[in-house]
Scaffold this active site. Structure first.
Site, PDB file in Angstrom:
ATOM      1  CB  SER A  61      -0.767   1.724  16.634  1.00 40.24           C
ATOM      2  OG  SER A  61      -1.658   2.679  16.848  1.00 40.24           O
ATOM      3  CG  HIS A  86       2.719   2.420  13.907  1.00 43.69           C
ATOM      4  ND1 HIS A  86       3.215   2.543  12.509  1.00 43.69           N
ATOM      5  CD2 HIS A  86       1.409   2.976  13.845  1.00 43.69           C
ATOM      6  CE1 HIS A  86       2.212   2.901  11.667  1.00 43.69           C
ATOM      7  NE2 HIS A  86       1.203   3.157  12.590  1.00 43.69           N
ATOM      8  CG  ASP A  88      -1.091   5.568  13.990  1.00 41.96           C
ATOM      9  OD1 ASP A  88      -0.979   5.194  12.978  1.00 41.96           O
ATOM     10  OD2 ASP A  88      -1.309   4.645  14.819  1.00 41.96           O
ATOM     11  CG  MET A  90      -4.357  10.228  12.458  1.00 43.33           C
ATOM     12  SD  MET A  90      -5.824   9.473  12.826  1.00 43.33           S
ATOM     13  CE  MET A  90      -5.611   7.652  13.156  1.00 43.33           C
ATOM     14  CG  HIS A 121       0.891   5.875   9.854  1.00 37.61           C
ATOM     15  ND1 HIS A 121      -0.256   4.722   9.865  1.00 37.61           N
ATOM     16  CD2 HIS A 121       0.597   6.460   8.487  1.00 37.61           C
ATOM     17  CE1 HIS A 121      -0.916   4.902   9.038  1.00 37.61           C
ATOM     18  NE2 HIS A 121      -0.263   5.672   7.915  1.00 37.61           N
ATOM     19  CG  MET A 123      -2.449   8.086   8.444  1.00 34.64           C
ATOM     20  SD  MET A 123      -3.368   7.310   9.668  1.00 34.64           S
ATOM     21  CE  MET A 123      -2.198   7.508  11.043  1.00 34.64           C
ATOM     22  CG  MET A 192      -2.655   2.442   5.146  1.00 34.26           C
ATOM     23  SD  MET A 192      -2.188   2.307   7.221  1.00 34.26           S
ATOM     24  CE  MET A 192      -3.585   2.282   7.969  1.00 34.26           C
ATOM     25  CG  ASP A 226      -1.172   0.656  10.789  1.00 34.40           C
ATOM     26  OD1 ASP A 226      -1.959   0.335  11.642  1.00 34.40           O
ATOM     27  OD2 ASP A 226      -0.983   2.003  10.646  1.00 34.40           O
TER      28      ASP A 226
HETATM   29  C1  DX5 Z   1      -5.075   3.696  11.680  1.00 35.63           C
HETATM   30  C2  DX5 Z   1      -3.836   3.825  12.264  1.00 35.63           C
HETATM   31  C3  DX5 Z   1      -3.378   2.452  12.844  1.00 35.63           C
HETATM   32  C4  DX5 Z   1      -4.327   1.998  14.055  1.00 35.63           C
HETATM   33  C5  DX5 Z   1      -4.262   0.576  14.291  1.00 35.63           C
HETATM   34  O1  DX5 Z   1      -5.504   4.640  10.916  1.00 35.63           O
HETATM   35  O2  DX5 Z   1      -3.025   3.962  11.304  1.00 35.63           O
HETATM   36  O3  DX5 Z   1      -2.056   2.487  13.220  1.00 35.63           O
HETATM   37  O4  DX5 Z   1      -4.271   2.622  15.092  1.00 35.63           O
HETATM   38  O5  DX5 Z   1      -4.773  -0.035  15.425  1.00 35.63           O
HETATM   39  P1  DX5 Z   1      -5.561  -1.377  15.204  1.00 35.63           P
HETATM   40  O6  DX5 Z   1      -4.583  -2.324  15.176  1.00 35.63           O
HETATM   41  O7  DX5 Z   1      -6.637  -1.354  16.224  1.00 35.63           O
HETATM   42  O8  DX5 Z   1      -6.498  -1.324  13.883  1.00 35.63           O
HETATM   43 ZN    ZN Z   2      -0.890   3.714  11.772  1.00 36.01          ZN
END
Ligand code: DX5
Ligand code: ZN
Length: 279
Positions: A61, A86, A88, A90, A121, A123, A192, A226
């Site tokens: 990520s 991956h 993310d 948001m 991903h 969110m 998650m 994740d």
């Molecule tokens: C959190 C993200 C993850 C995050 C993982 O909401 O979806 O992908 O970046 O990072 P670590 O491995 O540091 O928890």
């Molecule tokens: Zn993620």
């Protein structure tokens, strides 16, 4: 007898034409071709005398990377052996944080070329809204949250029609039984292991029964974990049956990300082989 594996990678920009095309890459030969299991696409793997329908894959990520050099950070991860990226997304509404959207994904695709697999991903509160833009930007898999939609079936259809693979994620507070009715229609289930929103949080071991249950019910499904996953927590994930491993801080902040990625993959692959031999 060997057959050629065909790997569908989703929309790519056709060089010089400015057009987007759906592309199928011919990869290395393998003994089996991809098949549909429980409605999900699976790539059989040879592990000794056993064949499992899923393989260990590590997806860094990039949330906690140096975002001023995002393309370089992605390349660094791929050079260190990452199987996929991956990414993310948001929106500041579904989660209390904002990252980036499809314009950044489009730039990354141009920068990194057609090969890297982008697992988005999402969110976001309205996942339906970004399916087409993400497909056009070059995303390969669209992983939405079950909590964010009232009509998962329609969204799954929409994602498939756009040419992307489908991932379905659940937050820690959502029962795995709520995901189960859709598991046969998706390519990947994401459990998650932190509250989504931020990297660097503590791994929630109490999510592992969800992974174990999913693995027992859907033996061929890609199952991703994740949040807080790294060398200290990978054994729990692997034993429970996860095969797609997202790791942010543990990989990004390591001085030797190549070794961390290799370790995560080895632990996961060993657990897959053990499960195979135990059958
Ligand atoms: C959190 C993200 C993850 C995050 C993982 O909401 O979806 O992908 O970046 O990072 P670590 O491995 O540091 O928890
Ligand atoms: Zn993620």
């Amino acid at each position: 007898m060997h057959r050629w594996r065909r790997w569908c990678i989703g929309p790519v920009n056709m060089k010089g034409t400015g057009r987007w095309s759906f592309s199928v890459l011919i990869r290395r030969p393998c003994r089996t071709t991809r098949r549909e299991v429980n409605g999900a696409t699976a790539f059989p793997q040879r592990t000794g005398t056993c064949r499992m329908a899923y393989v260990a894959k590590i997806g860094p990520s990039i949330l906690n990377s140096d975002l001023a050099c995002l393309g370089h950070e992605c390349t660094r991860m791929l050079d260190c052996g990452a199987d996929y990226l991956h990414l993310d997304v948001m929106d500041g509404h579904f989660v209390p944080n904002i990252t980036f959207g499809h314009p950044v994904v489009e730039c990354l695709r141009k920068n990194l070329g057609a090969d890297p697999f982008f697992d988005m991903h999402m969110m976001v509160s309205r996942p339906e809204q970004w399916v087409q833009p993400m497909a056009a930007a070059g995303a390969n898999q669209y992983t939405f949250h079950l909590e964010a939609t009232t009509n998962p079936g329609n969204l799954i259809k929409q994602i498939r029609e756009s040419g992307m693979k489908v991932g379905l994620a659940i937050k820690p507070g959502t029962l795995v039984e709520e995901l189960a009715p859709w598991a046969g229609q998706v390519d990947m289930a994401l459990v998650m292991t932190v509250e989504p929103g931020f990297g660097g949080q503590k791994f929630m071991e109490d999510m592992m029964p969800k992974v174990s249950w999913l693995r027992s019910q859907f033996p061929s499904l890609d199952i991703e974990v994740d949040g807080g996953v790294g060398p200290d927590t990978i054994h729990k994930c692997a034993e429970a049956g996860a095969n797609m491993i997202v790791s942010g801080s543990a990989v990004m902040k390591s001085e030797d990300p190549r070794s961390v990625i290799a370790l995560l993959r080895n632990v996961c692959a060993e657990a897959i082989q053990k499960r195979c031999l135990d059958r």
